[in-house]
Design a protein around this motif. Structure first.
Motif, PDB file in Angstrom:
ATOM      1  N   LYS A 135      19.135  13.711  67.742  1.00 44.46           N
ATOM      2  CA  LYS A 135      18.510  14.754  66.864  1.00 44.46           C
ATOM      3  C   LYS A 135      18.959  15.977  67.813  1.00 44.46           C
ATOM      4  N   ASP A 138      16.361  17.639  60.455  1.00 43.26           N
ATOM      5  CA  ASP A 138      16.727  16.301  59.779  1.00 43.26           C
ATOM      6  C   ASP A 138      17.910  15.920  59.421  1.00 43.26           C
ATOM      7  N   HIS A 139      18.953  16.708  59.540  1.00 46.51           N
ATOM      8  CA  HIS A 139      20.211  16.149  59.307  1.00 46.51           C
ATOM      9  C   HIS A 139      21.335  16.591  60.546  1.00 46.51           C
ATOM     10  N   ASP A 145      25.863  16.035  59.728  1.00 47.37           N
ATOM     11  CA  ASP A 145      25.385  14.647  59.145  1.00 47.37           C
ATOM     12  C   ASP A 145      24.896  13.728  59.977  1.00 47.37           C
ATOM     13  N   ARG A 146      23.987  13.642  60.712  1.00 39.46           N
ATOM     14  CA  ARG A 146      23.460  12.614  61.538  1.00 39.46           C
ATOM     15  C   ARG A 146      23.693  11.212  61.263  1.00 39.46           C
ATOM     16  N   ASP A 147      23.209  10.731  59.860  1.00 38.48           N
ATOM     17  CA  ASP A 147      23.114   9.568  59.278  1.00 38.48           C
ATOM     18  C   ASP A 147      24.629   9.160  59.012  1.00 38.48           C
ATOM     19  N   LYS A 148      25.426  10.139  58.377  1.00 40.58           N
ATOM     20  CA  LYS A 148      26.765   9.738  58.020  1.00 40.58           C
ATOM     21  C   LYS A 148      27.356   9.639  59.368  1.00 40.58           C
ATOM     22  N   THR A 149      27.366  10.340  60.373  1.00 48.72           N
ATOM     23  CA  THR A 149      28.175  10.203  61.685  1.00 48.72           C
ATOM     24  C   THR A 149      27.653   8.711  62.231  1.00 48.72           C
ATOM     25  N   ARG A 150      26.390   8.225  62.245  1.00 38.16           N
ATOM     26  CA  ARG A 150      26.000   7.254  62.920  1.00 38.16           C
ATOM     27  C   ARG A 150      26.658   5.878  62.289  1.00 38.16           C
ATOM     28  N   LYS A 151      26.602   5.863  60.935  1.00 44.96           N
ATOM     29  CA  LYS A 151      27.418   4.834  60.216  1.00 44.96           C
ATOM     30  C   LYS A 151      29.047   4.785  60.534  1.00 44.96           C
TER      31      LYS A 151
END
Lengths: 283, 209
Positions: free
Chosen positions: A268, A217-218, A253-259
């Motif tokens: 993923k 997930d992360h 942290d995928r989401d943080k990186t995307r931002k």
């Protein structure tokens, strides 16, 4: 109580290889996937847990008791890589012998499994296919009602159909929340389906000990052009690997990186990619 | 431990055809009154058990066996108990056959047979006592070579000693041995086997598989 508790484990083999120093706690009710390259120390760790080899320092507890207490092995089911009954014996012979080895051996359960997996009673082990042999080993490990299963490369070299059947056995076994499975493999896709926790060993050290959900997930892979790699800050990734046309960064942290890097692709990560990046990558 | 003995017996059973042929030949020759074969079943019992070590080595059985409850202790105990049972069975079988053969040929000397069998059993126990710790330590293949070299070495050494130094035992000692060797020998052999068992146990306790 944890199923397995390892503290300060060290096992040296000459000057060439050393397992540890490592700590590892495995709670009850989970499937733990042990991954790593060949020769990373997976089998050594499992052998140390089973007291097949003697450790140089540290403690290993199984169900709260020292692993050297031999009588406690009554509660452990084991499948080792290429180590089993002499191959001229049959499934029937194995039953006769195992009856005298475990107090809790359950003949009925064993025969039910044999029937379920269509394994012949009177054929010697040497006449069985690799998949059948593995199934027989797993069935043997399960038929004394163990609460911990320790499996070394139990799914290696098997076709997807047999692997799936075997993974189903594991999932069925783990329905009881007091049951635990430790499964070493380098077929990481199997673990993505069944494991609750992933332990990654590299050169004798645990480099990752994480819940599978957390990883799936992360964790992620940030891919960018080699010309952009300088823009990715060191604190944002765990390691990176340069390929021919791009650079891959492993991020926690995928989401943080995307931002933070909206112009880059952040996917993923599969366990295989994670393993490759951690072994071949630069920190 | 029972399970490990059963496993060894099952392994032996797998070669039952060869064994049966051997036993039949033995019975035919034995019943004709030929006592040369008195030693054969006892030595055969040793060979048969050694074959189980060979299967164990080939399939890395012991790595698996040490993961079983009390595995390390039982690996050793099972081999020694199986050996004792097999050689006892072989001796009884030979004794019975020789008795029947003696009755058929009207040549019955049970005392002589018992002494011969005791000698054979002692030789087998001597071999087992040296072999088993070695096999547990280095495996069957290497163990055989070590043992071969060891016995050749000891024989050569004793040969040299006796050739150069004349040892004459006092008459009392010879007379004592003549009378009591038959009684002393079994005890000596049992002690030897026990020491061998203890050494094997230590080796397996320390061994990594």
């Amino acid at each position: 109580m944890n199923a397995i508790e390892i503290k300060g484990l060290v096992k040296k083999y000459d000057d060439k290889f050393q397992l540890g120093k490592l700590d590892l706690t495995i709670p009850k009710g989970v499937i733990v996937g042990l991954i790593g390259e060949n020769g990373a120390g997976k089998t050594t760790l499992l052998k140390a847990i089973l007291n097949i080899i003697h450790i140089d320092s540290g403690t290993i507890k199984i169900n709260g008791e020292d692993n050297k207490k031999e009588e406690k092995k009554e509660n452990i089911g084991v499948v080792l890589d290429n180590m089993f009954f002499p191959e001229i014996l049959t499934a029937k012979d194995i039953e006769l012998a195992m009856r005298g080895m475990f107090k809790k051996w359950d003949t009925q359960v064993y025969y039910n499994y044999l029937k379920e997996f269509e394994l012949p009673l009177d054929k010697p082990i040497k006449a069985l296919s690799k998949g059948m042999r593995k199934k027989l080993e797993i069935i043997t490990a399960l038929s004394h009602h163990p609460d911990i299963l320790i499996l070394d490369e139990a799914t290696s070299g098997l076709d997807p159909v047999v692997r799936n059947e075997i993974l189903d056995i594991f999932l069925n076994f783990i329905q009881d929340e007091n049951h635990t499975i430790i499964l070493s493999t380098h077929i990481t896709s199997d673990l993505e389906h069944v494991a609750d926790k992933i332990v990654f060993i590299d050169q004798g050290k645990i480099v990752l000990d994480q819940d599978r959900d957390e990883l799936i997930d992360h964790y992620g892979i940030l891919k960018c052009d080699p010309s952009q790699m300088e823009q990715v800050k060191k604190e944002d990734y765990l390691c990176y690997k340069k390929n021919k046309y791009d650079v891959e960064f492993l991020v926690a942290d995928r989401d943080k990186t995307r931002k933070k890097y909206p112009n880059s692709v952040v996917d993923k990560v599969t366990l295989e990619e994670l393993m490759l990046l951690m072994i071949k990558g630069v920190k | 431990m029972k399970g490990l003995i059963v496993k060894d017996l099952l392994l032996i059973k797998e070669n039952w055809k060869q064994l049966l042929i051997f036993v039949l030949i033995f019975i035919v020759i034995g019943l004709e009154g030929n006592q040369i074969l008195t030693f054969v079943p006892v030595f055969l019992s040793l060979m048969v058990l050694l074959s189980t070590f060979s299967y164990d080595d080939y399939n890395k059985w012991n790595s698996y066996a040490v993961t079983l409850p009390n595995g390390r202790k039982n690996i050793v105990r099972a081999k020694y108990i199986a050996s004792i049972c097999l050689s006892a069975f072989a001796i009884l079988f030979t004794y019975l056959l020789i008795t029947i053969s003696g009755m058929m040929n009207h040549h019955l000397n049970l005392e002589e047979t018992a002494v011969t069998l005791l000698g054979c059993w002692s030789a087998v126990v001597l071999l087992q006592s040296f072999m088993y710790p070695l096999i547990f330590k280095v495996g069957l293949e290497k163990g055989r070579i070590f043992l071969f070299v060891f016995f050749i070495g000891v024989s050569a050494l004793l040969g040299l000693v006796f050739q150069n130094i004349k040892i004459s035992l006092p008459v009392e000692v010879i007379s004592f041995l003549n009378h009591y060797l038959v009684i002393i020998l079994p005890f000596v052999m049992i002690i030897l086997l026990y020491i061998s068992y203890k050494i094997s146990e230590k080796i397996v306790q320390k061994k990594e598989f």
